[in-house]
Design an enzyme around this catalytic site. Structure first.
Site, PDB file in Angstrom:
ATOM      1  CE  LYS A  83      27.564  43.384  26.388  1.00 40.97           C
ATOM      2  NZ  LYS A  83      26.549  44.078  25.695  1.00 40.97           N
ATOM      3  N   GLY A  84      24.138  39.390  27.069  1.00 40.07           N
ATOM      4  CA  GLY A  84      23.898  38.157  26.317  1.00 40.07           C
ATOM      5  C   GLY A  84      22.258  37.928  26.166  1.00 40.07           C
TER       6      GLY A  84
ATOM      7  CB  ALA B 205      24.846  46.192  30.319  1.00 43.32           C
TER       8      ALA B 205
ATOM      9  CD  GLU C 299      26.074  41.825  22.944  1.00 41.58           C
ATOM     10  OE1 GLU C 299      25.254  42.169  22.289  1.00 41.58           O
ATOM     11  OE2 GLU C 299      26.408  41.377  23.756  1.00 41.58           O
TER      12      GLU C 299
END
Length: 205
Positions: A62-63, A50, A71
Site C-alpha cells: 500500500k502507499g 491496496a 493508513e
C-alpha cells in the site's frame, strides 16, 4: 459515496476516522461524523484499498497514493482490516503486477543514505518519488519524502524485509502491510465479488 447513502437511508450511527487529507475532505463533503484517534483510539473496522495483494498470506503493498503511514496507524487501531480491490491486484507473489515498488516514508534529511542502505542490502532501486504537480519531491501529509523501492524478482520473507527497513534511522514506515488484513474483497468487471481469507501464516526469518 455508498456509506453516506446508507447512513442517510438507514439512519446508521457511524463515526469516520480519515487516513489522509483527501479522505477527511470526503467525510466532510458528505456530512458524515468526523472523528480521530484521540476520541476513538479503538475502531471497529478499517476499509481500504491496496496496490497489490499476495494470496495466502494477504500481505499487501500500500502507499501508491502516498498515505501509507496514516493508513497503517488507523488500521492498527482497528479490530479488523478489510481490503477492497479488483482482481488485477491479486498475485501469488508481490511484485508480479505492481512494478512501482514498495513505498517507504522517510525523514527528508535522511533519504539519500536510506537509498544507499536499501540498495546495498537488497539490490533494486530506491527511487525518490517526485511531485506530479510541482518541481521537487512529493511531500506526504506528515511532511516527509517517499522512496519507492523497486525490488529485484526475488522471493522475499517480507516480515524480515519490513523489520530491517524499520530499523534504518530515518525510516518512518513501509508500505508492507503484514499480518494486518482480515479479509480481502476482490471484484471483477462483471460485478462479482470474491472473499479472500488468510490461508498461509507469514514467516519471519
Amino acid at each position: 459515496m455508498c456509506i453516506a447513502q446508507r447512513v442517510k437511508d438507514e439512519s446508521l450511527a457511524v463515526v469516520c476516522v480519515p487516513t489522509s487529507y483527501q479522505a477527511r475532505q470526503l467525510i466532510i463533503d458528505h456530512n458524515l461524523p468526523l472523528g480521530n484517534l484521540d476520541t476513538h483510539p479503538i475502531l471497529d473496522c478499517t476499509i481500504d484499498g491496496a496496490d497489490e495483494i499476495e494470496t495466502g498470506t494477504l500481505t499487501c503493498i500500500k502507499g501508491g497514493g502516498g498515505c501509507l503511514t496514516q493508513e497503517k496507524i488507523v488500521a492498527s487501531c482497528s479490530k479488523q482490516l478489510i481490503i477492497v480491490a479488483d482482481g488485477e491486484k491479486e498475485v501469488s507473489n508481490l511484485g508480479e503486477k505492481w512494478k512501482k515498488g514498495v513505498p517507504i516514508e522517510v525523514i527528508p534529511m535522511a533519504y539519500k543514505p536510506i537509498q544507499q542502505k536499501i540498495e546495498t542490502k537488497y539490490g533494486g532501486e530506491a527511487i525518490l518519488r517526485m511531485s506530479a504537480d510541482k518541481a521537487g519531491p512529493l511531500v506526504t501529509d506528515n511532511g516527509n519524502f517517499l522512496l519507492d523501492w523497486v525490488f529485484p524478482n526475488v522471493k522475499y520473507c517480507w516480515s524480515s524485509v519490513h523489520n530491517y527497513l524499520k530499523l534504518i534511522p530515518g525510516v518512518v514506515e513501509t508500505g508492507l502491510f503484514i499480518d494486518m488484513t482480515n479479509e480481502c474483497l476482490v471484484g471483477d468487471a462483471q460485478g462479482n465479488v470474491r472473499s479472500l481469507l488468510k490461508t498461509v501464516q507469514s514467516i519471519e526469518l
